[in-house]
Enzyme design. Sequence first.
Site, mmCIF file in Angstrom:
data_model
loop_
_atom_site.group_PDB
_atom_site.id
_atom_site.type_symbol
_atom_site.label_atom_id
_atom_site.label_comp_id
_atom_site.label_asym_id
_atom_site.label_seq_id
_atom_site.Cartn_x
_atom_site.Cartn_y
_atom_site.Cartn_z
ATOM 1 N N CYS A 182 -1.752 -1.376 6.598
ATOM 2 C CA CYS A 182 -1.434 -2.217 7.748
ATOM 3 C C CYS A 182 -1.541 -1.430 9.037
ATOM 4 C CB CYS A 182 -0.005 -2.721 7.652
ATOM 5 S SG CYS A 182 0.207 -3.678 6.193
ATOM 6 N N ASP A 209 5.010 5.733 -3.318
ATOM 7 C CA ASP A 209 3.549 5.745 -3.167
ATOM 8 C C ASP A 209 3.195 6.429 -1.839
ATOM 9 O OD1 ASP A 209 0.782 5.085 -3.105
ATOM 10 O OD2 ASP A 209 1.239 3.205 -2.060
ATOM 11 N N HIS A 265 2.154 -2.310 -5.630
ATOM 12 C CA HIS A 265 3.348 -2.678 -4.878
ATOM 13 C C HIS A 265 3.991 -3.982 -5.340
ATOM 14 C CE1 HIS A 265 0.899 -0.158 -1.928
ATOM 15 N NE2 HIS A 265 1.930 0.577 -2.257
ATOM 16 N N TYR A 307 -5.230 -7.603 -5.529
ATOM 17 C CA TYR A 307 -4.201 -6.599 -5.216
ATOM 18 C C TYR A 307 -3.009 -6.743 -6.161
ATOM 19 C CZ TYR A 307 -0.653 -4.395 -2.031
ATOM 20 O OH TYR A 307 0.344 -3.645 -1.454
HETATM 21 C C1 LIG Z 1 1.000 2.104 7.675
HETATM 22 C C2 LIG Z 1 0.720 1.815 6.236
HETATM 23 C C3 LIG Z 1 0.572 0.515 5.807
HETATM 24 C C4 LIG Z 1 0.263 0.242 4.484
HETATM 25 N N1 LIG Z 1 -0.035 -1.037 4.111
HETATM 26 C C5 LIG Z 1 -0.549 -1.265 2.870
HETATM 27 C C6 LIG Z 1 -1.119 -2.500 2.518
HETATM 28 O O1 LIG Z 1 -1.192 -3.429 3.317
HETATM 29 N N2 LIG Z 1 -1.592 -2.667 1.261
HETATM 30 C C7 LIG Z 1 -1.559 -1.659 0.338
HETATM 31 O O2 LIG Z 1 -2.003 -1.852 -0.773
HETATM 32 N N3 LIG Z 1 -1.036 -0.467 0.656
HETATM 33 C C8 LIG Z 1 -0.565 -0.227 1.906
HETATM 34 N N4 LIG Z 1 -0.114 1.014 2.236
HETATM 35 C C9 LIG Z 1 -0.075 2.050 1.208
HETATM 36 C C10 LIG Z 1 -1.343 2.870 1.236
HETATM 37 O O3 LIG Z 1 -2.451 2.112 0.877
HETATM 38 C C11 LIG Z 1 -1.280 4.047 0.284
HETATM 39 O O4 LIG Z 1 -1.142 3.599 -1.028
HETATM 40 C C12 LIG Z 1 -0.122 4.993 0.588
HETATM 41 O O5 LIG Z 1 0.040 5.145 1.958
HETATM 42 C C13 LIG Z 1 -0.396 6.345 -0.041
HETATM 43 O O6 LIG Z 1 -1.586 6.872 0.456
HETATM 44 P P1 LIG Z 1 -1.617 8.091 1.486
HETATM 45 O O7 LIG Z 1 -0.787 9.134 0.845
HETATM 46 O O8 LIG Z 1 -3.042 8.457 1.611
HETATM 47 O O9 LIG Z 1 -1.026 7.579 2.748
HETATM 48 C C14 LIG Z 1 0.188 1.283 3.556
HETATM 49 C C15 LIG Z 1 0.380 2.580 3.988
HETATM 50 C C16 LIG Z 1 0.616 2.860 5.304
HETATM 51 C C17 LIG Z 1 0.746 4.292 5.728
#
Ligand SMILES: Cc1cc2nc3c(=O)[nH]c(=O)nc-3n(C[C@H](O)[C@H](O)[C@H](O)COP(=O)(O)O)c2cc1C
Lengths: 730, 264
Positions: A31, A268, A173, A170
């Site tokens: 997001c 996550d 979560h 999806y």
């Molecule tokens: C600001 C933000 C918004 C997120 N929104 C979603 C989302 O809409 N859908 C989703 O599947 N995961 C969402 N995530 C989770 C990320 O896809 C990811 O699984 C998680 O941040 C771990 O990855 P990273 O360590 O590379 O940040 C979001 C993460 C962040 C940081």
Amino acid sequence: MARDPKYDILFEPIKIGPKTLRNRFYQVPHCIGAGSDKPGFQAAHRSIKAEGGWGGINTEYCSIHPESDDTHRVSARIWDDGDIRNLSAMTEHIHKHGSLAGVEMWYGASHAPCMESRCTPRGPSQYASEFEMQTYCHEMDQDDINEVQQFYVEAAKRSRDAGFDIIYVYGGHSYLPLQFLSPYYNKRTDKYGGSIENRARFWVETLEKVKNAVGDDCAIATRFACDTLYGEDSIEIERDGLKFVELADPFIDLWDVNIGDIAEWGEDAGPSRFYQQGHQLTWQKFVKTVSKKPVLGVGRFTDPEKMTEVIRSGQLDIIGAARPSISDPFLPNKIDEGRVDDVRVCIGCNVCISRWEIGGPPFICTQNATAGEEYRRGWHPEKFPKAGSEDSILVVGAGPSGGECARVLMERGYTVHLVDQAEKIGGYVNDVATLPGLGEWSYHRDYRETQLEKLVKKNKNSQIALSAKPLTVDDCLEYGADKVVIATGSSWNTDGTNAATHDPIPGIDASLPTHVTPEQIFAGKKEIGKNVVILNYDPYYMAPSLAEKLAGDGHDVTVVSAAPFGHYMHFTLEAPNMHRRMHEMHVNILGDTAASRAEANRLEIYDVYGDGSVREYRGPGKLPRNENKTHRWIEFDTLVLVTGRHSNDELYRGLKARKDEWKDNGIKDVYVIGDAWAPKLIADATFEGHRLAREIEEKRAQYPKPYRREVATWGAPHMPGGEYEIEYQN
Amino acid sequence: MKILVAIKQVAILDDEFEMLDDGRDVDHDFCDYEINEWDDYSLEEALLIKERSNSESEVVVLTVGPEQSEDELRKCLAKGADRGIRVWDDAIEGSDQVAIARIIACVVEKEAPDMVFLGVQASDHAFAQTGMTVAAMLGWPHAAVVSSLDYNSGDNHATLKRELEAGLEEEIAIDCPAVLSIQLGINEPRYASLRGIKQAAAKPVEDLSHTDLGLNDNDVGEAGSVSRIRKMYIPERGHAELIEGTSAEQAKRLAEIIKEFRGV
Ligand SMILES: Cc1cc2nc3c(=O)[nH]c(=O)nc-3n(C[C@H](O)[C@H](O)[C@H](O)COP(=O)(O)O)c2cc1C
């Protein structure tokens, strides 16, 4: 410089269904606060990453139907032709850079409160959301199942028409498909419940239908929480997790695997306070032992060494990233160009996430001040307008705001003198990063330090003066700068002034040996006694961090907390494990408790709601509620004052008071930024420094220029060819 | 009162660098340049003396170096030095520390200062000889590795401390004019202000050649030097080898290595 050949594997293309991903860098769905209603924001934020080298870039979660409406939070939506039009801007701009665009089709069931659409969501069984307050879903029958699956199919077709290359179902979560799979949600006894085959049926059927509808044109992906971390009450990787991978594999072109649920999705999107790069691999790596399809995974991957190792060792095929891509949209290109030291490394503070959790505001990033500003302010993360004048600029204070301001000014080509008393760039980040678990926050300093050291060599008149003598008002006036930027930060209050009473607390005085501010703890000059009381009126990390530090050092710690303890950490997903840690360390937290006065070794505290609940007018000089009689004394050896902060603005105010001397000294203007203007998040202080540097030629550069707003426009109906005038039913 | 401060622009090597084809120096494309760290301290010491003085006093900075080293002179002028002198011409190229000292000594004779300050050593070539060679050529009183100095404008002698081995310090009195090599940490060098930088642009820097100083071609360059760099290189590191396999295999490999070493 050229790419280090040891990273070549990260740049090998890989086929996913009918599409080819140009490299192994992939921005997973996340997001930003744009959704489908701010198409410019959406298109610019995503396509800047395509320009920066990410091979695949996704939307955030994207609702497939009004029954899955997450208002107050902002998702994307692919409900109708209006949404197709708006999201097409994103796909078009991503395609210009040769990257693939993905959409994450989302149906939330009870986790979607439908506060805008007022629909009732459907779910596998009826349950109340453990994440959202008071939302129940309706248990689906076979007709419902068919219908909801058809929602996915129709949304997939619209997504294809919007130009998406990758289409997700999806199920991370704890959203709908996973709810069918997990016995935590699914209590059915028909062919969709019970055995793993039955629980997987909804998801597998949906994938098959979506693949049949759009699988020739688009790659079909699924996001799968391969272990929800509840033990055998839900999905465990080596049990149902791998069985599901086997069952769904034929209908999938790309696996996107992570762990955890929605209520604690910080497992996550792990904050650096608790989790390091690659923290999910112990679960994720199993998927490739079963699947024949490409597998991608996340884990705050920022380091090309680690990425390479993860792929070489066969744990993943593609590096998924959310936060690292926000912090540095040009991470892939920088690796490709042999500029790894220029990468702006994610610090894992999760302030990006806090905005989604708060519900609505555009997201921000502590490291990357341009995140979210690409469209509305026209800020490119790596390109800066040339200096608009020959002005030389003195920046006083090399903390988050001053450091960023100096960096951007130097990028623009100005002559800059950055001056700080400390021996290091970074300001109070240098202290904060010594707190338990916050070591990675020092990347904020490291990035600026590295860049400033490079930039200062490009202009022989620029200078970084560290360990410098504190500048006085006279020094600044006589310095010879055309413009002066004051970025002198803030300090913790020494007299107990706080957000509740807006006044000092009688008796509190950090000049006493037994009363200490956080800065005094960092300085290490005052002795801390065995029995510590932390008085907290601050909603963020300082009190929990000091509690952890001091308890870890063997002190007995009690927190008297007038503000909800670590409240903002709910938004950064740090709260659950922070509370677990407080529990493990026997930190005693007295919530809703404030202080009325203090002595050298005791504090008078009271219950915030100890006054009367009845409110009535009792005449002048009389309180409208019964008196609070809960006051009592507690003792301490050391009292830690986390009551509030104030700007260190003496220098700014001193200069302001001598405005009539500016001209004679050749000074055109003086600005104040960051905490020195008003205490704020590191992200906002960084933003302010960045903004001033970009807008310094404006007439009143102290104040931000208006940004381009994206709002629904009267006269322009959302639906192409639709109506916008007020119309009532007859 | 006049103090002459001799400074050097030194090369800072990049993390990765290459050598010139003749193997006698680093390829300068891989270098950044800045003022020798010691010289910041000797300049500061001179400026402090000037600031304490209530009679007219002057700090003159001198460098022997090509055009780009004027940047360093300007930085000293920005901090408060009054004027600069830069000596260079093609014949000076290849000078060692003795030839450089000869040039500096000539400038000292021409300028007739009350004090000459130099850094203990330069961070790039690290000879640590220039200062004392200048003193020897002039036949002036001198002290090396000065870590504290008590001297005011108009004094005809100075008291100073020198760092010796094992943390020992020596306090000596010296007649002026004298040549001192200044140690790091003797003071806290200042930074230039923007005003200083702007003013420095207008301060005089005199460019001189060796002939302007009355020196012959034989006095400078390789001809005027007592040493010559033959080779500059990174010595090869020794390496360790882990011998693996069965005991018999290990014994065999060991025997081989011994033979290799003996050159059999
Ligand atoms: C600001 C933000 C918004 C997120 N929104 C979603 C989302 O809409 N859908 C989703 O599947 N995961 C969402 N995530 C989770 C990320 O896809 C990811 O699984 C998680 O941040 C771990 O990855 P990273 O360590 O590379 O940040 C979001 C993460 C962040 C940081």
